[in-house]
Motif scaffolding. Structure first.
Motif, mmCIF file in Angstrom:
data_model
loop_
_atom_site.group_PDB
_atom_site.id
_atom_site.type_symbol
_atom_site.label_atom_id
_atom_site.label_comp_id
_atom_site.label_asym_id
_atom_site.label_seq_id
_atom_site.Cartn_x
_atom_site.Cartn_y
_atom_site.Cartn_z
ATOM 1 N N ASP A 170 0.819 -1.220 0.000
ATOM 2 C CA ASP A 170 0.000 0.000 0.000
ATOM 3 C C ASP A 170 0.854 1.272 0.000
ATOM 4 O OD1 ASP A 170 -2.320 -1.483 -0.052
ATOM 5 O OD2 ASP A 170 -2.659 -1.358 2.122
ATOM 6 N N VAL A 171 1.881 1.299 0.840
ATOM 7 C CA VAL A 171 2.741 2.487 0.931
ATOM 8 C C VAL A 171 3.513 2.666 -0.374
ATOM 9 C CG1 VAL A 171 4.744 3.497 2.128
ATOM 10 C CG2 VAL A 171 2.921 2.409 3.451
ATOM 11 N N ALA A 172 4.049 1.578 -0.905
ATOM 12 C CA ALA A 172 4.815 1.648 -2.155
ATOM 13 C C ALA A 172 3.932 2.111 -3.307
ATOM 14 C CB ALA A 172 5.427 0.282 -2.464
ATOM 15 N N LYS A 173 2.729 1.553 -3.382
ATOM 16 C CA LYS A 173 1.806 1.924 -4.452
ATOM 17 C C LYS A 173 1.461 3.414 -4.372
ATOM 18 C CE LYS A 173 -2.494 0.523 -6.636
ATOM 19 N NZ LYS A 173 -3.610 -0.408 -6.662
ATOM 20 N N THR A 174 1.197 3.923 -3.179
ATOM 21 C CA THR A 174 0.887 5.343 -2.986
ATOM 22 C C THR A 174 2.042 6.218 -3.451
ATOM 23 O OG1 THR A 174 -0.607 4.869 -1.158
ATOM 24 C CG2 THR A 174 0.275 7.108 -1.279
ATOM 25 N N GLN A 175 3.273 5.877 -3.052
ATOM 26 C CA GLN A 175 4.444 6.679 -3.441
ATOM 27 C C GLN A 175 4.649 6.682 -4.955
ATOM 28 O OE1 GLN A 175 8.141 6.191 -1.439
ATOM 29 N NE2 GLN A 175 7.276 6.664 0.570
ATOM 30 N N LEU A 176 4.478 5.532 -5.567
ATOM 31 C CA LEU A 176 4.654 5.440 -7.023
ATOM 32 C C LEU A 176 3.570 6.222 -7.764
ATOM 33 C CD1 LEU A 176 5.643 1.677 -7.168
ATOM 34 C CD2 LEU A 176 7.112 3.608 -7.826
ATOM 35 N N GLU A 177 2.329 6.151 -7.297
ATOM 36 C CA GLU A 177 1.239 6.897 -7.931
ATOM 37 C C GLU A 177 1.430 8.404 -7.748
ATOM 38 O OE1 GLU A 177 -2.176 4.980 -6.177
ATOM 39 O OE2 GLU A 177 -2.299 3.517 -7.819
ATOM 40 N N GLU A 178 1.884 8.814 -6.567
ATOM 41 C CA GLU A 178 2.152 10.235 -6.334
ATOM 42 C C GLU A 178 3.282 10.743 -7.229
ATOM 43 O OE1 GLU A 178 2.740 10.626 -2.099
ATOM 44 O OE2 GLU A 178 0.580 10.628 -1.699
ATOM 45 N N ALA A 179 4.216 9.874 -7.590
ATOM 46 C CA ALA A 179 5.309 10.254 -8.492
ATOM 47 C C ALA A 179 4.832 10.320 -9.942
ATOM 48 C CB ALA A 179 6.466 9.258 -8.369
ATOM 49 N N GLY A 180 3.612 9.790 -10.190
ATOM 50 C CA GLY A 180 3.044 9.893 -11.531
ATOM 51 C C GLY A 180 3.044 8.608 -12.326
ATOM 52 N N PHE A 181 3.298 7.510 -11.675
ATOM 53 C CA PHE A 181 3.328 6.225 -12.386
ATOM 54 C C PHE A 181 2.005 5.479 -12.241
ATOM 55 C CE2 PHE A 181 7.805 7.087 -11.421
ATOM 56 C CZ PHE A 181 8.328 7.014 -12.695
ATOM 57 N N VAL A 182 1.739 4.594 -13.214
ATOM 58 C CA VAL A 182 0.601 3.684 -13.154
ATOM 59 C C VAL A 182 1.156 2.381 -12.580
ATOM 60 C CG1 VAL A 182 -1.111 2.427 -14.495
ATOM 61 C CG2 VAL A 182 -0.492 4.773 -15.139
ATOM 62 N N VAL A 183 0.583 1.933 -11.481
ATOM 63 C CA VAL A 183 1.143 0.794 -10.752
ATOM 64 C C VAL A 183 0.383 -0.481 -11.069
ATOM 65 C CG1 VAL A 183 1.690 -0.147 -8.471
ATOM 66 C CG2 VAL A 183 1.892 2.321 -8.896
ATOM 67 N N THR A 184 1.148 -1.513 -11.395
ATOM 68 C CA THR A 184 0.613 -2.857 -11.571
ATOM 69 C C THR A 184 1.295 -3.752 -10.542
ATOM 70 O OG1 THR A 184 0.410 -2.463 -13.936
ATOM 71 C CG2 THR A 184 0.292 -4.745 -13.213
ATOM 72 N N VAL A 185 0.498 -4.448 -9.756
ATOM 73 C CA VAL A 185 1.053 -5.319 -8.718
ATOM 74 C C VAL A 185 1.029 -6.752 -9.215
ATOM 75 C CG1 VAL A 185 0.774 -6.184 -6.355
ATOM 76 C CG2 VAL A 185 0.266 -3.767 -6.888
ATOM 77 N N GLU A 186 2.158 -7.390 -9.066
ATOM 78 C CA GLU A 186 2.289 -8.806 -9.428
ATOM 79 C C GLU A 186 2.705 -9.552 -8.171
ATOM 80 O OE1 GLU A 186 5.279 -11.452 -12.140
ATOM 81 O OE2 GLU A 186 4.638 -9.525 -12.981
ATOM 82 N N VAL A 187 1.854 -10.449 -7.736
ATOM 83 C CA VAL A 187 2.144 -11.214 -6.525
ATOM 84 C C VAL A 187 2.901 -12.480 -6.913
ATOM 85 C CG1 VAL A 187 1.145 -12.397 -4.525
ATOM 86 C CG2 VAL A 187 0.063 -10.313 -5.416
ATOM 87 N N LYS A 188 4.035 -12.682 -6.235
ATOM 88 C CA LYS A 188 4.879 -13.859 -6.486
ATOM 89 C C LYS A 188 5.031 -14.631 -5.183
ATOM 90 C CE LYS A 188 7.612 -11.906 -10.243
ATOM 91 N NZ LYS A 188 8.962 -11.686 -10.753
ATOM 92 N N PRO A 189 5.322 -15.892 -5.291
ATOM 93 C CA PRO A 189 5.532 -16.673 -4.064
ATOM 94 C C PRO A 189 6.754 -16.154 -3.298
ATOM 95 C CG PRO A 189 5.548 -18.104 -6.016
ATOM 96 C CD PRO A 189 5.430 -16.710 -6.487
#
Length: 163
Positions: free
Chosen positions: A117-136
């Motif tokens: 959540d924190v990483a996604k917020t920081q990346l979006e505030e920087a202007g990026f479109v965030v895609t999350v990929e969950v890995k084992p």
């Protein structure tokens, strides 16, 4: 006596003609004329250098330039203009062009080790479109945290691009 009356009448007529036809023999100050009306072209996607170096366009318009980033319009080309295309304006009217600086680049912030959540917020505030990929999780990272990011942290990429 008739001669005197005739001369007075003639003199009166001359005076009347001079007053009523004053403009015929005396120069009249010209009023300020309104410039010729011209139709504003659609300058979007034109090279601003081509327009500003064109003496015809410089006579037709007083050109003002402002710059902005654009991911869709090539650098040094016109993104938009202050006057609607097709509008009739006086020659010499000021027109403002928004000229592309090209895409805006931003640095990908350091987010590895942060919660999603924190990483996604920081990346979006920087202007990026965030895609999350969950890995084992292979035990190398704390659960629920960012293990890696692509493109990598600290690299510059176009604002609005996907990470």
């Amino acid at each position: 006596m008739i001669l005197i009356v005739g001369l007075l009448a003639f003199g009166g007529w001359i005076a009347y003609e001079m007053i009523s036809n004053r403009g015929a023999d005396t120069p009249v100050e010209e009023s300020t004329t309104v410039g010729d009306l011209i139709e504003v072209p659609d300058f979007t996607n034109w090279s601003y250098k081509e327009i500003t170096s064109n003496p015809v366009q410089n006579k037709r318009f007083k050109i003002k330039i402002v710059y902005d980033y654009s991911n869709t319009i090539e650098k040094e080309y016109i993104i938009s203009q202050s006057i609607t295309p097709g509008k009739m304006v006086e020659e010499g009217t000021e027109i403002t062009f928004v000229v592309s600086k090209g895409p805006e680049y931003v640095v990908i912030p350091k987010v590895v080790g942060m919660t999603e959540d924190v990483a996604k917020t920081q990346l979006e505030e920087a202007g990026f479109v965030v895609t999350v990929e969950v890995k084992p999780n292979l035990g190398n990272n704390e659960a629920g945290t960012v293990a890696e990011i692509s493109p990598g942290e600290g690299t510059s990429h176009i604002k609005g691009s996907a990470v």
